[in-house]
Design a protein around this motif. Structure first.
Motif, short mmCIF file in Angstrom:
data_model
loop_
_atom_site.label_atom_id
_atom_site.label_comp_id
_atom_site.label_asym_id
_atom_site.label_seq_id
_atom_site.Cartn_x
_atom_site.Cartn_y
_atom_site.Cartn_z
N ARG A 19 0.82 -1.21 0.00
CA ARG A 19 0.00 0.00 0.00
C ARG A 19 0.85 1.26 0.00
N ARG A 20 0.34 2.24 -0.69
CA ARG A 20 0.93 3.58 -0.65
C ARG A 20 0.29 4.28 0.55
N VAL A 21 1.12 4.71 1.51
CA VAL A 21 0.57 5.30 2.73
C VAL A 21 0.83 6.79 2.84
N ALA A 22 1.78 7.31 2.09
CA ALA A 22 2.08 8.74 2.19
C ALA A 22 2.85 9.17 0.96
N GLU A 23 2.96 10.47 0.84
CA GLU A 23 3.79 11.05 -0.21
C GLU A 23 4.64 12.12 0.45
N ARG A 24 5.92 12.07 0.18
CA ARG A 24 6.83 13.05 0.76
C ARG A 24 6.78 14.35 -0.05
N SER A 25 7.30 15.40 0.53
CA SER A 25 7.23 16.73 -0.10
C SER A 25 7.92 16.78 -1.45
N ASP A 26 8.89 15.91 -1.68
CA ASP A 26 9.59 15.89 -2.97
C ASP A 26 8.91 15.00 -4.01
N GLY A 64 9.22 -1.17 4.74
CA GLY A 64 8.86 0.14 4.22
C GLY A 64 9.77 0.54 3.08
N PHE A 65 9.21 1.20 2.09
CA PHE A 65 9.96 1.61 0.90
C PHE A 65 9.65 3.06 0.56
N VAL A 66 10.62 3.72 -0.01
CA VAL A 66 10.42 5.06 -0.55
C VAL A 66 10.77 5.00 -2.03
N MET A 83 5.68 3.48 0.63
CA MET A 83 4.91 2.24 0.48
C MET A 83 5.21 1.30 1.64
N LEU A 84 4.18 0.58 2.07
CA LEU A 84 4.33 -0.46 3.09
C LEU A 84 4.00 -1.81 2.46
N LEU A 85 4.89 -2.75 2.67
CA LEU A 85 4.73 -4.11 2.16
C LEU A 85 4.48 -5.03 3.35
N SER A 143 5.60 8.35 12.14
CA SER A 143 4.41 9.06 11.65
C SER A 143 3.96 8.53 10.29
N GLU A 144 4.91 8.05 9.48
CA GLU A 144 4.54 7.48 8.18
C GLU A 144 3.91 6.10 8.34
#
Length: 175
Positions: free
Chosen positions: A58-65, A144-146, A70-72, A109-110
């Motif tokens: 799942r995509r859980v957040a988006e960073r400012s950049d 967790g992945f970015v 994503m969480l697996l 927090s993410e």
């Protein structure tokens, strides 16, 4: 005797190079992921002493950049504890063009954006293997992945364990 030594020197050097490169080639073969086994969405597959199943990506957040967080989530049912406990576990996300992303540390927090994750400590793949679970144990594993912007929807999880290399699993994502 001197001529004999000079003639045998190239033979001995060639033999030494061959033995050294053979050892390196064997080590390369054992550490590479060369033969993928495709795992359909919502199906389990056996690898390295356990039955593995993808339970969520799942995509859980988006960073400012613009990068996506994503969480697996995976589930492993241990069948052979000795084969399962061999480290290191390699769990990555792979794009169709072959690019791969390794797990990264995510801030609490993410991770806590998902209600079912609040207050839970879910082990990573390496932590789960290092815990040396008994046969029949069911483990929940999370990473967790970015990812760069625009790649989150096209990645697939890839799992590789030392006991099975050069074979590995590539999971299809539902949806």
């Amino acid at each position: 005797m001197r001529r004999l030594s000079l003639w045998t020197l190239p033979v001995v050097l060639a033999l030494g190079l061959f033995l050294q490169s053979y050892e390196n080639a064997w080590e390369w073969w054992r550490s590479r992921e060369l033969f993928a086994r495709e795992v359909p969405a919502s199906a389990a597959a056996s690898l390295g002493g356990a039955e593995w199943k993808l339970t969520g990506l799942r995509r859980v957040a988006e960073r400012s950049d613009g990068r996506a967080v994503m969480l697996l989530d995976m589930e492993a049912v241990v069948r052979d504890p000795e084969a399962f406990a061999l480290l290191p576990c390699r769990l990555v996300l792979e794009a169709p063009d072959g690019r791969r992303w390794s797990p990264q540390f995510l801030t609490p927090s993410e991770v806590n954006r998902l209600p079912e994750r609040r207050g839970l400590t879910i082990p990573t793949c390496t932590q789960a293997l290092a815990s040396k679970p008994a046969a029949g144990a069911t483990l929940r594993i999370g990473e967790g992945f970015v990812l760069p912007a625009g790649t989150a929807g096209e990645v697939r999880p890839v799992l590789s364990l030392p006991a099975e290399r050069p074979r590995y699993l590539r999971f299809q994502v539902p949806g």
